[in-house]
Design a protein around this motif. Sequence first.
Motif, mmCIF file in Angstrom:
data_model
loop_
_atom_site.group_PDB
_atom_site.id
_atom_site.type_symbol
_atom_site.label_atom_id
_atom_site.label_comp_id
_atom_site.label_asym_id
_atom_site.label_seq_id
_atom_site.Cartn_x
_atom_site.Cartn_y
_atom_site.Cartn_z
ATOM 1 N N THR A 37 24.571 75.345 26.165
ATOM 2 C CA THR A 37 25.962 75.520 26.583
ATOM 3 C C THR A 37 26.931 74.724 25.717
ATOM 4 O O THR A 37 26.552 73.737 25.086
ATOM 5 C CB THR A 37 26.152 75.111 28.060
ATOM 6 N N ASN A 38 28.158 75.164 25.700
ATOM 7 C CA ASN A 38 29.241 74.424 25.042
ATOM 8 C C ASN A 38 30.221 73.888 26.067
ATOM 9 O O ASN A 38 31.305 73.420 25.702
ATOM 10 C CB ASN A 38 29.980 75.326 24.053
ATOM 11 N N ILE A 39 29.877 74.000 27.350
ATOM 12 C CA ILE A 39 30.789 73.574 28.407
ATOM 13 C C ILE A 39 30.031 72.711 29.409
ATOM 14 O O ILE A 39 29.165 73.200 30.135
ATOM 15 C CB ILE A 39 31.420 74.788 29.100
ATOM 16 N N VAL A 40 30.358 71.415 29.416
ATOM 17 C CA VAL A 40 29.741 70.469 30.340
ATOM 18 C C VAL A 40 30.836 69.570 30.900
ATOM 19 O O VAL A 40 31.567 68.936 30.147
ATOM 20 C CB VAL A 40 28.678 69.591 29.634
ATOM 21 N N TYR A 41 30.952 69.554 32.219
ATOM 22 C CA TYR A 41 31.855 68.634 32.893
ATOM 23 C C TYR A 41 30.999 67.580 33.582
ATOM 24 O O TYR A 41 29.931 67.903 34.115
ATOM 25 C CB TYR A 41 32.658 69.353 33.972
ATOM 26 N N VAL A 42 31.462 66.336 33.596
ATOM 27 C CA VAL A 42 30.767 65.263 34.301
ATOM 28 C C VAL A 42 31.734 64.727 35.351
ATOM 29 O O VAL A 42 32.886 64.403 35.046
ATOM 30 C CB VAL A 42 30.346 64.124 33.347
ATOM 31 N N ALA A 43 31.252 64.667 36.603
ATOM 32 C CA ALA A 43 32.112 64.219 37.697
ATOM 33 C C ALA A 43 31.330 63.334 38.653
ATOM 34 O O ALA A 43 30.095 63.335 38.671
ATOM 35 C CB ALA A 43 32.676 65.421 38.443
ATOM 36 N N ASP A 44 32.068 62.591 39.456
ATOM 37 C CA ASP A 44 31.483 61.758 40.505
ATOM 38 C C ASP A 44 31.660 62.490 41.826
ATOM 39 O O ASP A 44 32.785 62.751 42.246
ATOM 40 C CB ASP A 44 32.187 60.403 40.544
ATOM 41 N N ILE A 45 30.545 62.828 42.463
ATOM 42 C CA ILE A 45 30.611 63.501 43.767
ATOM 43 C C ILE A 45 29.948 62.639 44.833
ATOM 44 O O ILE A 45 29.620 63.114 45.916
ATOM 45 C CB ILE A 45 29.952 64.900 43.724
ATOM 46 N N ILE A 80 27.667 72.792 34.488
ATOM 47 C CA ILE A 80 27.412 73.538 33.257
ATOM 48 C C ILE A 80 27.861 74.972 33.486
ATOM 49 O O ILE A 80 27.491 75.593 34.483
ATOM 50 C CB ILE A 80 25.922 73.486 32.875
ATOM 51 N N ALA A 81 28.686 75.480 32.556
ATOM 52 C CA ALA A 81 29.276 76.802 32.756
ATOM 53 C C ALA A 81 29.353 77.577 31.451
ATOM 54 O O ALA A 81 29.201 77.025 30.367
ATOM 55 C CB ALA A 81 30.675 76.657 33.345
ATOM 56 N N ASP A 82 29.615 78.869 31.582
ATOM 57 C CA ASP A 82 29.854 79.729 30.426
ATOM 58 C C ASP A 82 31.349 79.921 30.189
ATOM 59 O O ASP A 82 31.772 80.247 29.091
ATOM 60 C CB ASP A 82 29.201 81.092 30.626
ATOM 61 N N VAL A 83 32.147 79.739 31.233
ATOM 62 C CA VAL A 83 33.600 79.900 31.149
ATOM 63 C C VAL A 83 34.224 78.509 31.170
ATOM 64 O O VAL A 83 33.959 77.711 32.079
ATOM 65 C CB VAL A 83 34.126 80.760 32.319
#
Length: 169
Positions: free
Chosen positions: A20-28, A84-87
């Motif tokens: 993937t070219n789309i990775v967000y990192v968050a605190d949940i 992880i996403a495609d959009v």
Amino acid sequence: MTREEKSIAIENLTAQLAGTNIVYVADISGLNADTTSKLRRACYKAGVKLEVVKNTLLVKAMEVSENEYGELPEVLTGNSAIFIADVANAPGKIIKDFRKKSALPILKGAYVNSEIYIGDDQLDMLSTIKSKEELLGELIGLLQSPAQRIIAALQNKFAGEEQAETEEA
């Protein structure tokens, strides 16, 4: 977790990052079980993969990845989950939508098409990034517009000439 389990986990994370070219990192971390379940369902509906990860394993996966994550490993403190996403804007929209009801998730950073975004203040901008399909649609619309005007003008001209010829006859 044994060394072998850690090695397998790093390999799995590395494979996910490579795909993937789309990775967000968050605190949940502050979400209760019910809210976390709702977040996972929202991600599933949007085609986004959500996974809670160990920071040390994610850092090692980022280090061996072909992608350059810049400062992103530095924000991996506390609890982390990756989206992880495609959009490009899908995880941002999900997080922003969830933030209407709760203060969480908190965006730590994102890697979107080789660009690095650090901090929760980037969420508004990330949620409005246009997808490749949206950009292509706009581009095609812009390219078609002049051609459509020329065709319409030619059709009007020919229609006017035909009408004049029938009036003369």
